[in-house]
Design a protein around this motif. Structure first.
Motif, PDB file in Angstrom:
ATOM      1  N   VAL A   2       0.291  -1.638   0.013  1.00 18.28           N
ATOM      2  CA  VAL A   2       0.272   0.052   0.397  1.00 18.28           C
ATOM      3  C   VAL A   2       0.673   1.197   0.003  1.00 18.28           C
ATOM      4  CG1 VAL A   2      -1.894  -1.126   1.159  1.00 18.28           C
ATOM      5  CG2 VAL A   2      -0.784  -0.288   2.491  1.00 18.28           C
ATOM      6  N   GLU A   3       2.731   0.699   0.186  1.00 24.44           N
ATOM      7  CA  GLU A   3       2.857   2.469   0.564  1.00 24.44           C
ATOM      8  C   GLU A   3       4.579   1.676  -0.117  1.00 24.44           C
ATOM      9  OE1 GLU A   3       1.629   5.959   3.288  1.00 24.44           O
ATOM     10  OE2 GLU A   3       1.406   3.722   4.198  1.00 24.44           O
ATOM     11  N   SER A   4       4.807   2.716  -0.003  1.00 24.02           N
ATOM     12  CA  SER A   4       6.583   2.781  -0.131  1.00 24.02           C
ATOM     13  C   SER A   4       7.678   3.948  -0.918  1.00 24.02           C
ATOM     14  CB  SER A   4       7.099   1.616  -1.569  1.00 24.02           C
ATOM     15  OG  SER A   4       8.090   0.645  -2.428  1.00 24.02           O
ATOM     16  N   GLY A   5       8.132   3.024   0.206  1.00 22.70           N
ATOM     17  CA  GLY A   5       9.744   4.867   0.136  1.00 22.70           C
ATOM     18  C   GLY A   5      10.135   4.818   1.066  1.00 22.70           C
ATOM     19  N   SER A   6      11.159   6.159   1.100  1.00 25.58           N
ATOM     20  CA  SER A   6      11.950   6.467   2.624  1.00 25.58           C
ATOM     21  C   SER A   6      10.553   6.554   3.844  1.00 25.58           C
ATOM     22  CB  SER A   6      12.441   7.209   2.459  1.00 25.58           C
ATOM     23  OG  SER A   6      12.013   8.677   2.426  1.00 25.58           O
ATOM     24  N   VAL A   7      11.503   6.384   5.292  1.00 27.83           N
ATOM     25  CA  VAL A   7      10.397   7.504   6.376  1.00 27.83           C
ATOM     26  C   VAL A   7      10.075   9.029   6.425  1.00 27.83           C
ATOM     27  CG1 VAL A   7      10.633   7.237   9.018  1.00 27.83           C
ATOM     28  CG2 VAL A   7      12.210   5.921   7.186  1.00 27.83           C
ATOM     29  N   THR A   8      11.100   9.135   5.756  1.00 26.60           N
ATOM     30  CA  THR A   8      10.472  10.847   5.650  1.00 26.60           C
ATOM     31  C   THR A   8       8.968  11.031   4.597  1.00 26.60           C
ATOM     32  OG1 THR A   8      12.702  11.232   6.095  1.00 26.60           O
ATOM     33  CG2 THR A   8      11.484  13.017   5.352  1.00 26.60           C
ATOM     34  N   GLN A   9       9.686  10.200   3.173  1.00 21.40           N
ATOM     35  CA  GLN A   9       8.816  10.862   2.557  1.00 21.40           C
ATOM     36  C   GLN A   9       7.083   9.602   2.581  1.00 21.40           C
ATOM     37  OE1 GLN A   9       9.774   8.576  -1.322  1.00 21.40           O
ATOM     38  NE2 GLN A   9       8.144   9.195  -2.666  1.00 21.40           N
ATOM     39  N   LEU A  10       6.942   8.879   3.945  1.00 22.20           N
ATOM     40  CA  LEU A  10       6.265   8.067   3.950  1.00 22.20           C
ATOM     41  C   LEU A  10       5.130   9.025   4.346  1.00 22.20           C
ATOM     42  CD1 LEU A  10       7.342   4.154   4.104  1.00 22.20           C
ATOM     43  CD2 LEU A  10       5.857   5.943   2.049  1.00 22.20           C
ATOM     44  N   LEU A  11       6.459   9.513   5.517  1.00 25.85           N
ATOM     45  CA  LEU A  11       5.439  10.942   7.133  1.00 25.85           C
ATOM     46  C   LEU A  11       4.876  11.410   6.235  1.00 25.85           C
ATOM     47  CD1 LEU A  11       8.072  10.002   9.472  1.00 25.85           C
ATOM     48  CD2 LEU A  11       5.937   8.677   9.762  1.00 25.85           C
ATOM     49  N   SER A  12       5.263  12.112   5.372  1.00 27.52           N
ATOM     50  CA  SER A  12       4.580  13.147   4.851  1.00 27.52           C
ATOM     51  C   SER A  12       3.396  13.083   4.548  1.00 27.52           C
ATOM     52  CB  SER A  12       5.943  14.152   3.923  1.00 27.52           C
ATOM     53  OG  SER A  12       6.577  13.308   3.214  1.00 27.52           O
ATOM     54  N   GLU A  13       3.198  12.114   3.863  1.00 24.53           N
ATOM     55  CA  GLU A  13       2.137  11.563   2.635  1.00 24.53           C
ATOM     56  C   GLU A  13       0.741  10.847   3.727  1.00 24.53           C
ATOM     57  OE1 GLU A  13       3.054   8.317   0.385  1.00 24.53           O
ATOM     58  OE2 GLU A  13       4.817   9.574  -0.442  1.00 24.53           O
ATOM     59  N   SER A  14       0.915  10.970   5.399  1.00 24.21           N
ATOM     60  CA  SER A  14      -0.049  10.267   6.080  1.00 24.21           C
ATOM     61  C   SER A  14      -0.479   9.638   5.268  1.00 24.21           C
ATOM     62  CB  SER A  14      -1.051  12.229   6.315  1.00 24.21           C
ATOM     63  OG  SER A  14      -0.802  12.900   6.418  1.00 24.21           O
ATOM     64  N   GLY A  15       0.199   7.918   5.279  1.00 24.98           N
ATOM     65  CA  GLY A  15      -0.547   7.627   5.170  1.00 24.98           C
ATOM     66  C   GLY A  15      -0.927   6.502   6.493  1.00 24.98           C
ATOM     67  N   LEU A  16      -0.831   4.635   5.874  1.00 23.57           N
ATOM     68  CA  LEU A  16      -0.613   4.282   6.620  1.00 23.57           C
ATOM     69  C   LEU A  16       0.236   4.471   7.658  1.00 23.57           C
ATOM     70  CD1 LEU A  16      -2.485   1.279   8.268  1.00 23.57           C
ATOM     71  CD2 LEU A  16      -1.137  -0.137   6.445  1.00 23.57           C
ATOM     72  N   PHE A  17       1.246   4.172   7.555  1.00 21.59           N
ATOM     73  CA  PHE A  17       2.769   4.101   7.907  1.00 21.59           C
ATOM     74  C   PHE A  17       2.856   5.495   8.607  1.00 21.59           C
ATOM     75  CE2 PHE A  17       7.215   5.340   8.560  1.00 21.59           C
ATOM     76  CZ  PHE A  17       7.664   4.494   9.414  1.00 21.59           C
ATOM     77  N   SER A  18       2.516   6.381   8.157  1.00 21.55           N
ATOM     78  CA  SER A  18       2.304   7.721   9.222  1.00 21.55           C
ATOM     79  C   SER A  18       0.969   7.600  10.618  1.00 21.55           C
ATOM     80  CB  SER A  18       1.706   8.963   8.616  1.00 21.55           C
ATOM     81  OG  SER A  18       0.960   9.733   8.791  1.00 21.55           O
ATOM     82  N   ARG A  19       0.351   7.325  10.416  1.00 24.38           N
ATOM     83  CA  ARG A  19      -0.751   6.598  11.215  1.00 24.38           C
ATOM     84  C   ARG A  19       0.364   5.159  12.798  1.00 24.38           C
ATOM     85  NH1 ARG A  19      -4.282   6.441   7.249  1.00 24.38           N
ATOM     86  NH2 ARG A  19      -4.463   3.926   7.146  1.00 24.38           N
ATOM     87  N   PHE A  20       0.563   4.497  11.377  1.00 19.62           N
ATOM     88  CA  PHE A  20       1.931   3.585  13.567  1.00 19.62           C
ATOM     89  C   PHE A  20       2.642   4.230  13.305  1.00 19.62           C
ATOM     90  CE2 PHE A  20       5.373   0.979  11.517  1.00 19.62           C
ATOM     91  CZ  PHE A  20       5.086   0.635  13.344  1.00 19.62           C
ATOM     92  N   TYR A  21       3.310   5.595  12.940  1.00 18.75           N
ATOM     93  CA  TYR A  21       4.211   5.956  13.870  1.00 18.75           C
ATOM     94  C   TYR A  21       3.817   6.931  14.645  1.00 18.75           C
ATOM     95  CZ  TYR A  21       9.006   8.640  14.013  1.00 18.75           C
ATOM     96  OH  TYR A  21      10.213   8.851  14.543  1.00 18.75           O
ATOM     97  N   ALA A  22       3.171   7.728  14.346  1.00 16.21           N
ATOM     98  CA  ALA A  22       2.058   8.520  15.410  1.00 16.21           C
ATOM     99  C   ALA A  22       1.505   7.497  16.025  1.00 16.21           C
ATOM    100  CB  ALA A  22       0.813   9.146  14.308  1.00 16.21           C
ATOM    101  N   LEU A  23       0.748   6.675  16.281  1.00 15.07           N
ATOM    102  CA  LEU A  23       0.649   5.544  16.801  1.00 15.07           C
ATOM    103  C   LEU A  23       1.769   4.905  18.309  1.00 15.07           C
ATOM    104  CD1 LEU A  23      -1.439   4.324  18.354  1.00 15.07           C
ATOM    105  CD2 LEU A  23      -0.981   2.467  17.103  1.00 15.07           C
ATOM    106  N   HIS A  24       3.067   4.514  17.610  1.00 11.87           N
ATOM    107  CA  HIS A  24       4.597   4.662  18.692  1.00 11.87           C
ATOM    108  C   HIS A  24       4.580   5.963  19.315  1.00 11.87           C
ATOM    109  CE1 HIS A  24       5.592   0.363  17.693  1.00 11.87           C
ATOM    110  NE2 HIS A  24       4.981   0.434  16.518  1.00 11.87           N
ATOM    111  N   LEU A  25       4.730   7.487  18.947  1.00 13.32           N
ATOM    112  CA  LEU A  25       4.967   7.945  19.793  1.00 13.32           C
ATOM    113  C   LEU A  25       3.773   8.331  20.637  1.00 13.32           C
ATOM    114  CD1 LEU A  25       5.503  10.856  16.579  1.00 13.32           C
ATOM    115  CD2 LEU A  25       7.942   9.198  17.963  1.00 13.32           C
ATOM    116  N   ARG A  26       2.956   7.887  20.795  1.00 22.24           N
ATOM    117  CA  ARG A  26       1.760   8.263  22.075  1.00 22.24           C
ATOM    118  C   ARG A  26       1.617   7.554  22.758  1.00 22.24           C
ATOM    119  NH1 ARG A  26      -3.657   7.783  18.375  1.00 22.24           N
ATOM    120  NH2 ARG A  26      -4.676   8.416  20.547  1.00 22.24           N
TER     121      ARG A  26
END
Length: 614
Positions: free
Chosen positions: A565-589
């Motif tokens: 569903v997504e592919s790219g660098s960490v920085t690129q995926l965080l900027s796209e607000s997709g599944l990886f971005s939500r995953f990252y935010a959940l970990h930070l919380r």
């Protein structure tokens, strides 16, 4: 019986060298029968010499063999001839027994090795679809029963030859009495066969019960800690008692059925012999020598016929095991991962998956569905996704545990199927969350990654994996035996031994399948330091749920429901607000609060990305 003989013939090619030895065994058995028959037949001239009588026909010709010897020395020569034949018979019998035991042990050995090779050769999909207990039972128990079946079959052939030899002598003495006796013995054999006809069905039940018991033992030993953790000792004891009791009952029935052959045959045959004795009592004195010889030959023949019936029952009992071994060794109905022939000097570009789908079971949905992605050489690639997304399935394809159901997996543009399988796997090292260590020394477990490694390479691999600090404190250092599954070590220590096993291999591609997920913070830090040092300049593929494991990855591939569903660098995926971005935010919380906030999951948070194993 015909099915069993076909199965045994199917196994015959495995015997190779033993085939001509089986022929020698049978020849020795036949010669034993001939020598026994001749020694008994010489009783005719012995008795007639003492009685001063003579018969006509064949019996008379046997007596005439010693007519050229003076009367006063004739008895001595006849006695010596009988003794020589008895000695010859026992020498042949002893040679037959020794050779037979050697061949029988060799058959068991070849069958076990053949099945073990088959288990190492078949595709992983075949092993996934079969109970490990049943396969273990076939390897350990059924192979022994098949060698016993070969032994019984060879014994039947020898008994048949001996029956033919003794029967021929009986015909020469009295063909009428022999035909009557033969018909009655055949009738007795049919009666015994009818009454012991359950043996084949009981043999099938015995094989199934043994497989169930093997499965129960295997599962209990593997899950002993779980059993104790949940206090299920009595539950497992009851389940084992039931499985063991079933084996006991079935084998008791099988043995009682087989044991019925001997007393039943003996009673019926004794009645037959008494009848023959009564008939012979009415014969003239001149026929007495032939009558006694006939009776002795028949007495020696009777155990052979009885043994023939016992062997037939035994073969029926072994039929299920023979069929299990034959079916497992049959290569025509099993999937195999056939190796290619190409070997590359090095991997320069990377691994590419083109529209790859993977089905474990044709009745279920795909584990991977039209996946297209790439893993570049020299980079760290992280695979992220919820449980069941297909991450481990993708790794299984890269390791070529399976072949894609459709699509292509390319290495530098070359289909993976075309590459030499042993060479390809020599380029890979895998470290997983569930570490498997052998019940062997620390050194042996690490050297499993490279069997010909030097002592210096062993020490260096342990150092890189940060394992030296605890290995040197063990009672025998590198020679300390770790016990079953390495349970003498902690989880973090087992993980570092597994890393050392991967490092000593010096692979071009290092695969980490949730290698740090079950570790505490200190152990994880140590392992991460080891991986960071070893991974520089290498191709590293990581499956992980922790941000600390993947935040330095060059590339992240996000999977969900078997699709990329997504592919790219960490920085690129965080900027796209997709599944990886939500995953990252959940970990930070979770890191800040210490737990996932209460309440139902929503579109902005996917707890299944972090809480469930893939």
């Amino acid at each position: 019986m015909a099915v069993l003989l076909r199965a045994l013939r199917a196994l015959f090619p495995l015997l190779r060298l033993q085939r001509w030895m089986l022929s020698v065994i049978i020849i020795l058995g036949v010669l034993t029968a001939l020598s026994e028959g001749l020694s008994i037949s010489l009783l005719v001239p012995l008795i007639q010499n003492q009685m001063g009588t003579a018969d006509a026909g064949v019996i008379g010709r046997m007596t005439a063999l010693f007519q050229g010897i003076p009367a006063e020395r004739r008895l001595w020569w006849i006695g010596v001839s009988i003794l020589v034949l008895v000695v010859l018979k026992n020498i042949l019998s002893y040679s037959y027994s020794l050779l037979f035991q050697w061949v029988n042990a060799s058959i068991s050995h070849r069958l076990r090795c053949g099945i073990f090779h088959q288990l190492l050769s078949v595709s992983q999909s075949y092993l996934d679809g079969h109970d490990s207990g049943k396969l273990l039972n076939t390897l350990g128990t059924d192979t022994w029963r098949v060698s016993s079946a070969f032994a019984v079959l060879a014994n039947m052939i020898i008994n048949a030859c001996m029956t033919l030899t003794l029967g021929s002598l009986l015909l020469l003495i009295s063909w009428k009495l022999t035909l009557i006796t033969g018909c009655l013995l055949l009738l007795i054999s049919q009666i015994v066969q009818r009454l012991t006809g359950r043996a084949k069905q009981l043999g099938l039940q015995a094989t199934a019960a043994s497989a169930t018991l093997s499965q129960r033992m295997l599962e209990t030993f593997h899950g002993l800690r779980l059993v104790r953790a949940f206090g299920r000792e009595s539950h497992e004891q009851n389940r084992f008692d039931v499985a063991s009791g079933t084996v006991r009952k079935i084998f008791w029935k099988l043995e009682s059925t087989s044991a019925l052959v001997h007393p039943l045959s003996e009673v019926l045959t004794a009645s037959l012999l008494l009848g023959i004795v009564a008939m012979m009592a009415m014969r003239t004195p001149g026929q007495m020598a032939a009558s006694l010889t006939f009776l002795i030959l028949l007495y020696r023949l009777q155990p052979r016929i009885k043994q023939f019936d016992s062997d037939r029952v035994a073969l029926n009992a072994f039929s299920a095991s023979v069929e299990e071994v034959r079916a497992l060794l049959d290569e025509t109905d099993k999937p195999y991962l056939r190796s290619g022939a190409r070997v590359l000097n090095s991997i320069e570009k990377g691994i590419v998956l083109e529209n790859v789908s993977l089905y474990y079971d044709s009745g279920k949905g795909p584990a991977l569905d039209q996946v297209t992605c790439s893993i570049n050489i020299g980079e760290t690639t992280a695979l992220v996704g919820p449980s069941g997304a297909g991450k481990s399935s993708l790794i299984s394809l890269v390791c070529r545990f399976y072949d894609p159901s459709s699509g292509r997996l390319l290495i530098d543009g070359i289909p993976l199927r075309e590459l030499d399988l042993a060479w390809w796997r020599s380029q890979i090292a895998v470290v997983s969350q569930d570490v498997h260590l052998f019940n062997a020394s620390v050194a042996e477990n690490i050297l499993y990654g490279k069997l010909d490694a030097t002592r210096e390479e062993l020490w260096e691999a342990a150092r890189k994996a940060h394992a030296l600090e605890f290995i040197e404190d063990l009672p025998n250092s590198f020679e300390t035996v770790l016990g079953d599954w390495g349970l003498l070590l902690s989880g973090g220590q087992r993980q570092r031994v597994a890393l050392a096993r991967a490092f000593i291999r010096d692979p071009q591609i290092l695969i980490l399948d949730e290698a740090t997920n079950s570790l505490d913070l200190i152990s994880e830090t140590v392992v991460q330091d080891a991986l960071e040092e070893f991974g520089r300049g290498r191709t590293v593929v990581i499956i992980a749920h922790r941000i600390s494991t993947i935040e330095h990855a060059d590339k992240v591939i996000v999977l969900d429901a078997g699709k990329v569903v997504e592919s790219g660098s960490v920085t690129q995926l965080l900027s796209e607000s997709g599944l990886f971005s939500r995953f990252y935010a959940l970990h930070l919380r979770k890191t800040k609060v210490g737990r996932v906030p209460p309440g139902p999951p929503n579109q902005e948070a996917r707890p299944d990305l972090v809480e469930r194993k893939p």
